[in-house]
Scaffold this active site. Structure first.
Site, PDB file in Angstrom:
ATOM      1  CG  ASN A  14      35.625  35.736  41.550  1.00 21.99           C
ATOM      2  OD1 ASN A  14      35.515  36.901  41.919  1.00 21.99           O
ATOM      3  ND2 ASN A  14      34.768  35.187  40.683  1.00 21.99           N
ATOM      4  CG  ASP A  47      29.988  40.584  35.608  1.00 21.40           C
ATOM      5  OD1 ASP A  47      31.114  40.061  35.488  1.00 21.40           O
ATOM      6  OD2 ASP A  47      28.936  39.984  35.329  1.00 21.40           O
TER       7      ASP A  47
HETATM    8  C1  FPP Z   1      34.172  40.586  37.106  1.00 21.83           C
HETATM    9  O1  FPP Z   1      34.346  40.604  35.695  1.00 21.83           O
HETATM   10  C2  FPP Z   1      35.345  41.166  37.759  1.00 21.83           C
HETATM   11  C3  FPP Z   1      36.113  40.542  38.665  1.00 21.83           C
HETATM   12  C4  FPP Z   1      35.865  39.151  39.122  1.00 21.83           C
HETATM   13  C5  FPP Z   1      37.327  41.185  39.231  1.00 21.83           C
HETATM   14  C6  FPP Z   1      37.199  42.644  39.538  1.00 21.83           C
HETATM   15  C7  FPP Z   1      38.562  43.182  39.732  1.00 21.83           C
HETATM   16  C8  FPP Z   1      38.973  44.417  39.371  1.00 21.83           C
HETATM   17  C9  FPP Z   1      38.075  45.461  38.830  1.00 21.83           C
HETATM   18  C10 FPP Z   1      40.420  44.776  39.474  1.00 21.83           C
HETATM   19  C11 FPP Z   1      41.014  44.801  40.841  1.00 21.83           C
HETATM   20  C12 FPP Z   1      40.279  45.607  41.828  1.00 21.83           C
HETATM   21  C13 FPP Z   1      40.758  46.581  42.620  1.00 21.83           C
HETATM   22  C14 FPP Z   1      39.898  47.053  43.739  1.00 21.83           C
HETATM   23  C15 FPP Z   1      42.083  47.205  42.437  1.00 21.83           C
HETATM   24  P1  FPP Z   1      34.519  39.227  34.929  1.00 21.83           P
HETATM   25  O2  FPP Z   1      35.955  38.925  34.814  1.00 21.83           O
HETATM   26  O3  FPP Z   1      33.683  38.167  35.583  1.00 21.83           O
HETATM   27  O4  FPP Z   1      33.942  39.590  33.513  1.00 21.83           O
HETATM   28  P2  FPP Z   1      33.080  38.670  32.550  1.00 21.83           P
HETATM   29  O5  FPP Z   1      31.723  38.546  33.183  1.00 21.83           O
HETATM   30  O6  FPP Z   1      33.046  39.457  31.288  1.00 21.83           O
HETATM   31  O7  FPP Z   1      33.769  37.365  32.424  1.00 21.83           O
END
Ligand code: FPP
Length: 238
Positions: A73, A25
């Site tokens: 998501n 996250d």
């Molecule tokens: C949460 O941070 C992250 C996600 C919903 C996506 C995770 C994806 C990746 C790390 C990239 C793709 C993965 C692979 C395996 C290649 P957020 O966007 O909710 O952050 P925030 O809480 O700051 O809004």
């Protein structure tokens, strides 16, 4: 960009870590703090994923699970969804070409419906090509813990296997065949499970850090592993 299967020296694992899981996250906030659009945080997030998975394998931890995209998501802006799906495709392409010399299998856990057919085809090809290897990386994609349990129960029902015991339900989950996670690490400062590995994490040790996922380092992971080694796990006993 991606180099999961590059050779690396294998070091001794800290005691008894057979499965480690990550809620990655903080990508959106990482980007916002730099004046960038939210989706710009996922690319560095994907690089951190590569580094951290590689480090876990080098530490001798045989199973690693990451939460890449939840069933919830889909509510995000389309261009952010597109960015994550594109990164996943790129990861698969890159991993597939390099996987031959590494003893690691890749498994995608979660629902396949809703994903693009081209992505599903790549996922299945990568899974088939790496199946049966010693270490495993589970990528939770279009995944929800409740959804996983409901799908497992429905399948058992269709197969006439209900009522069932815990072992039977565990064996019907997407994570079947691997031990439950010993520890779950959540970056980004929130204290929630967010529907991740609900059944499997019943006795997991949780670690929460304010570090945003793109900034998470091998060093911080090592500190968490040392802390984990000092925790006394009782599994309901005394
Ligand atoms: C949460 O941070 C992250 C996600 C919903 C996506 C995770 C994806 C990746 C790390 C990239 C793709 C993965 C692979 C395996 C290649 P957020 O966007 O909710 O952050 P925030 O809480 O700051 O809004």
């Amino acid at each position: 960009m991606f180099g999961l299967f590059r050779s690396k020296k294998v070091e001794t694992a800290p005691p008894a870590v057979s499965h480690i899981a990550f809620i990655m996250d903080g990508n959106g906030r990482w980007a916002k703090r730099r004046g960038l659009p939210r989706e710009a945080g996922h690319r560095p997030g994907a690089r951190t994923f590569q580094r951290i998975v590689e480090h876990c394998l080098a530490r001798g931890i045989p199973t690693v699970t990451v939460y890449a995209f939840s069933t919830e998501n889909w509510r995000r802006p389309q261009r952010e969804i597109d960015e994550i799906m594109e990164l996943l495709e790129k990861y698969i392409d890159d991993t597939f070409t390099r996987y031959a010399d590494r003893d690691v299998e890749i498994v995608f856990i979660g629902r396949r419906d809703g994903l693009s057919p081209a992505l599903v085809e790549k996922m299945e090809k990568l899974e088939a090509g790496s199946r049966g290897r010693t270490s495993r990386v589970n990528i939770a994609l279009n995944y929800g813990g409740r959804d996983e349990i409901v799908r497992a129960v429905n399948r058992l029902s269709e197969e006439g296997k209900l009522p069932c015991d815990e072992a039977t339900l565990s064996a019907a989950l997407d994570t079947a065949g691997r031990p439950d996670p010993d520890l779950v690490i959540r970056t980004g400062g929130d204290f929630r499970t967010s529907n991740f590995l609900l059944w499997e994490s019943a006795y997991a040790e949780y670690f929460f850090t304010d570090t945003l996922w793109p900034d998470f380092t091998e060093r911080e992971l090592d500190r968490i592993l040392s802390d984990f080694a000092r925790r006394h796990r009782r599994f309901g006993g005394v």
